[in-house]
Design an enzyme around this catalytic site. Structure first.
Site, short mmCIF file in Angstrom:
data_model
loop_
_atom_site.label_atom_id
_atom_site.label_comp_id
_atom_site.label_asym_id
_atom_site.label_seq_id
_atom_site.Cartn_x
_atom_site.Cartn_y
_atom_site.Cartn_z
N HIS A 29 36.69 58.28 40.62
CA HIS A 29 35.94 58.57 41.88
C HIS A 29 34.86 59.40 41.53
O HIS A 29 34.92 60.63 40.84
CB HIS A 29 37.00 59.26 42.78
CG HIS A 29 36.43 59.35 44.22
ND1 HIS A 29 36.03 58.44 45.06
CD2 HIS A 29 36.31 60.84 44.66
CE1 HIS A 29 35.72 59.15 46.06
NE2 HIS A 29 35.93 60.28 46.11
N CYS B 74 15.50 36.54 27.78
CA CYS B 74 16.48 37.59 28.14
C CYS B 74 15.70 38.94 28.06
O CYS B 74 15.50 39.98 28.69
CB CYS B 74 17.71 37.67 27.61
SG CYS B 74 18.39 35.97 27.31
N GLU C 266 15.26 35.85 39.50
CA GLU C 266 14.94 36.83 38.67
C GLU C 266 13.31 37.37 38.62
O GLU C 266 13.01 38.43 39.07
CB GLU C 266 15.30 36.98 37.28
CG GLU C 266 16.92 36.97 37.17
CD GLU C 266 17.34 36.66 35.80
OE1 GLU C 266 18.63 36.87 35.42
OE2 GLU C 266 16.67 36.29 35.04
N LYS D 127 12.23 39.51 30.01
CA LYS D 127 12.68 39.61 31.24
C LYS D 127 13.21 40.92 31.43
O LYS D 127 12.91 41.43 32.44
CB LYS D 127 13.54 38.45 31.47
CG LYS D 127 13.99 38.31 32.85
CD LYS D 127 15.25 38.91 33.20
CE LYS D 127 16.43 38.74 32.38
NZ LYS D 127 17.01 37.47 32.39
N CYS E 213 15.65 33.65 23.78
CA CYS E 213 16.07 34.98 24.40
C CYS E 213 15.30 36.11 24.11
O CYS E 213 15.11 36.95 24.95
CB CYS E 213 17.64 35.26 23.87
SG CYS E 213 18.19 36.78 24.21
N GLU F 60 35.34 51.70 41.87
CA GLU F 60 36.57 52.08 42.40
C GLU F 60 37.27 51.10 43.33
O GLU F 60 38.61 51.00 43.50
CB GLU F 60 36.82 53.44 42.78
CG GLU F 60 36.04 53.89 44.05
CD GLU F 60 36.27 55.15 44.36
OE1 GLU F 60 37.20 56.07 44.35
OE2 GLU F 60 35.03 55.99 44.47
N TYR G 218 18.45 30.92 38.50
CA TYR G 218 18.59 32.26 37.85
C TYR G 218 17.01 32.74 37.71
O TYR G 218 16.57 33.79 38.02
CB TYR G 218 18.87 32.22 36.41
CG TYR G 218 20.45 32.15 36.05
CD1 TYR G 218 20.75 33.56 35.62
CD2 TYR G 218 21.17 31.37 35.96
CE1 TYR G 218 22.18 33.51 35.05
CE2 TYR G 218 22.57 31.24 35.98
CZ TYR G 218 23.10 32.49 35.16
OH TYR G 218 24.51 32.43 34.94
P1 NDP Z 1 18.46 26.49 36.85
O1 NDP Z 1 18.87 24.98 36.90
O2 NDP Z 1 19.56 27.36 37.42
O3 NDP Z 1 17.45 26.54 38.38
C1 NDP Z 1 16.46 25.26 38.79
C2 NDP Z 1 16.28 25.55 40.09
O4 NDP Z 1 15.03 24.68 40.55
C3 NDP Z 1 17.37 25.15 41.27
O5 NDP Z 1 17.28 26.03 42.29
C4 NDP Z 1 16.94 23.89 41.29
O6 NDP Z 1 17.45 23.35 42.67
C5 NDP Z 1 15.56 23.78 41.52
N1 NDP Z 1 14.78 22.60 41.29
C6 NDP Z 1 15.22 21.39 40.31
N2 NDP Z 1 14.31 20.47 40.39
C7 NDP Z 1 13.54 20.79 41.54
C8 NDP Z 1 12.39 20.18 42.02
N3 NDP Z 1 11.90 18.95 41.44
N4 NDP Z 1 11.62 20.77 42.95
C9 NDP Z 1 11.99 21.96 43.47
N5 NDP Z 1 13.18 22.54 42.96
C10 NDP Z 1 13.89 22.17 41.96
O7 NDP Z 1 17.36 26.60 36.16
P2 NDP Z 1 16.63 28.00 35.60
O8 NDP Z 1 15.35 27.43 34.86
O9 NDP Z 1 16.37 29.00 36.90
O10 NDP Z 1 17.55 28.57 34.62
C11 NDP Z 1 18.15 27.75 33.30
C12 NDP Z 1 19.35 28.27 32.86
O11 NDP Z 1 18.74 29.40 31.97
C13 NDP Z 1 20.05 29.05 33.69
O12 NDP Z 1 20.96 27.95 34.22
C14 NDP Z 1 20.95 29.65 32.82
O13 NDP Z 1 21.97 29.32 31.98
C15 NDP Z 1 19.81 30.36 31.83
N6 NDP Z 1 19.27 31.84 32.33
C16 NDP Z 1 20.21 32.76 32.25
C17 NDP Z 1 19.92 33.96 32.74
C18 NDP Z 1 20.85 35.25 32.93
O14 NDP Z 1 21.87 35.18 32.25
N7 NDP Z 1 20.50 36.11 33.61
C19 NDP Z 1 18.48 34.15 33.18
C20 NDP Z 1 17.60 33.06 33.26
C21 NDP Z 1 18.09 31.83 32.77
P3 NDP Z 1 19.24 22.68 42.76
O15 NDP Z 1 19.68 23.95 43.42
O16 NDP Z 1 19.03 21.69 43.80
O17 NDP Z 1 19.47 22.40 41.38
#
Ligand code: NDP
Length: 452
Positions: free
Chosen positions: A435, A47, A181, A50, A42, A440, A177
């Site tokens: 408002h 976080c 982002e 970022k 984080c 709102e 995410y």
């Molecule tokens: P996620 O699991 O959310 O996303 C991974 C992405 O990569 C998905 O879209 C997934 O697709 C895709 N993917 C997985 N494998 C492959 C592959 N082999 N080829 C192509 N695409 C692939 O992980 P993140 O790394 O984005 O984030 C991890 C965690 O970190 C989040 O779940 C969250 O809990 C936390 N986080 C929170 C934030 C916040 O609170 N603002 C900010 C950043 C992270 P598919 O849809 O098929 O799974």
């Protein structure tokens, strides 16, 4: 049997540091080992940096808006090196605070890797072993890349904060995410961003359809080249960048490639194999409602347990662990109705069930409105916001709220208090509007959507 410590924490991220501090404050003799930097994902590579990059990337838009409001402003270039220097100085400051929290509360720290030897013994890479009545594993997770030729050349989110220069073009792979982002951040900083999501369906899978569609629309409108159904099969280094090939045979070239394809728990080589601690399919430590593993003296919290991978959740898991083990008040971790934000541009704040999930669970009403907010509308921008409530017909409770708007993270934090505490639609309606604001609308929507 006497132990060196009442508690040995492995991992100095948000969860581990909080648990160590409150356990020490409860009178326990505590030690903590961290092999990298204090603050964990984080603070050091997630976080916090970022969010500072989100701020940095939002200025061009603000300057365009200022011009529309009559100001004479001219955006010069963005000095990445200057920003990065300040960013790392801030991370150093925060790491110092984390170290200080531990030392001022009497937690002994070891700046080294620690592994588990048995139910009560930790082995330090720097040499020696320590015993503890309880061991808490809070070692987090790490980004993973897909297993495809050339993937070793790609960056992960860990690398972004250390780039020597910002590339002119970047491909971001993933639709979660982190991918969304960073697509927005880098686009805002002037990088030409292409984002490949491997499915034909929308990015941000698992979030409310209407909300994620609006985020994707906003991302595209602000310049992110978001491509669905783009599944990379290999990447090869070329002069000045990389050639990326998709499964349909298409090739494109980019200066840098970022894999944001998920994260995995850091359970490799932690010594757990012979301890009796159970691991799940993704390598996560399996725990019960009290974060206790199959070995009664060993607990685990945060991303290493792969429950809800968010900093505030890891912190709460750490607090519940201390309540349970050191304060004699068994406290299960509450993972229901957790508000969260995705710091895309536009930002999304969400809590509870999506419309799609709620529809599966029972009869619902949906109250939603999408409109151009006053500020952006005056500036001639097309950007729309979304305010959406999903209401159970039976209980009248609001079971989901989805906001897409500037500062949606701040909004969902506040509205989340009411929803977590079981607020009904009628209770929202009884609250007077503020408002003119965007939120709102959350207390003035009277008619449910007819198609609900
Ligand atoms: P996620 O699991 O959310 O996303 C991974 C992405 O990569 C998905 O879209 C997934 O697709 C895709 N993917 C997985 N494998 C492959 C592959 N082999 N080829 C192509 N695409 C692939 O992980 P993140 O790394 O984005 O984030 C991890 C965690 O970190 C989040 O779940 C969250 O809990 C936390 N986080 C929170 C934030 C916040 O609170 N603002 C900010 C950043 C992270 P598919 O849809 O098929 O799974």
């Amino acid at each position: 049997m006497t132990f060196d410590y009442d508690l040995f924490v492995i991992g100095g991220g948000s969860g581990g540091v909080r648990a160590a501090r409150v356990a020490a404050q409860a009178g326990a003799k505590v030690a903590l080992a961290e092999e990298d930097r204090y603050g964990g994902t984080c603070v050091i590579r997630g976080c916090v940096p970022k969010k500072l990059m989100v701020y940095a990337s939002s200025y061009p838009q603000m300057m365009r808006e200022a011009q529309e409001y009559g100001w004479t402003v001219h955006a010069g270039g963005f000095d990445w090196t200057a920003f990065r220097g300040k960013l790392h100085a801030e991370l150093d400051r925060l790491e110092g605070i984390y170290r200080n929290i531990l030392s001022s509360n009497g937690v002994e720290t070891f700046d080294t890797r620690a592994t588990v030897k048995d139910a009560h013994t930790v082995r330090l890479a720097s040499g020696g072993e320590k015993t503890a009545k309880h061991i808490l594993i809070a070692v987090g997770g790490h980004p993973v890349k897909p297993d495809l030729p050339g993937a070793e050349h790609g960056l992960t989110s860990n690398d972004i904060f250390h780039l020597e220069t910002l590339p002119r073009t970047m491909l971001i792979i993933g639709g979660g995410y982190i991918a969304c982002e960073f697509a927005c951040i880098l686009n805002g900083l002037g990088v030409h961003v292409t984002q490949y999501y491997h499915r034909e369906t929308q990015v941000l899978r698992g979030f409310d359809d209407e909300a994620r569609n609006l985020v994707a629309e906003g991302m595209r409108a602000s310049g992110v080249n978001l491509e669905l159904g783009a599944d990379i099969s290999e990447m090869t280094p070329i002069e000045g960048g990389y050639r990326v090939t998709c499964r349909d045979g298409e090739t494109r070239e980019f200066e840098q490639v970022l894999f944001a394809t998920g994260r995995k728990p850091n359970t490799g080589a932690l010594g757990l194999e012979d301890t009796g601690v159970e691991l799940g399919d993704r390598g996560e430590i399996v725990v019960d409602d009290y974060s206790q593993t199959a070995v009664p003296s060993i607990y685990a919290i945060g991303d290493v347990t792969d429950r809800v991978n968010l900093t505030p959740v890891a912190i709460r898991e750490g607090m519940a662990f201390v309540e349970t083990v050191f304060n004699g008040r068994p406290t299960p971790v509450d993972h229901k109705l957790i508000p969260t934000a995705i710091f895309t541009q536009p930002e999304m704040g969400t809590i509870g069930l999506t419309e799609e999930e709620a529809r599966e669970a029972g009869e619902i009403e949906v109250y939603a409105t999408s409109f151009k907010p006053m500020r952006q509308s005056f500036a001639g921008q097309d950007e729309k916001v979304l305010m959406k409530l999903v209401v159970s017909k039976k209980t009248r409770r609001i079971v989901g709220c989805h906001i897409v708007a500037p500062e949606a993270g701040e909004m969902i934090q506040l509205v989340g208090i009411a929803i977590k505490n079981g607020a009904t639609k009628e209770e929202f309606d009884r609250t007077c509007a503020v408002h003119p604001t965007m939120t709102e609308e959350l207390v003035t929507m009277r008619e449910p959507r007819q198609d609900a």
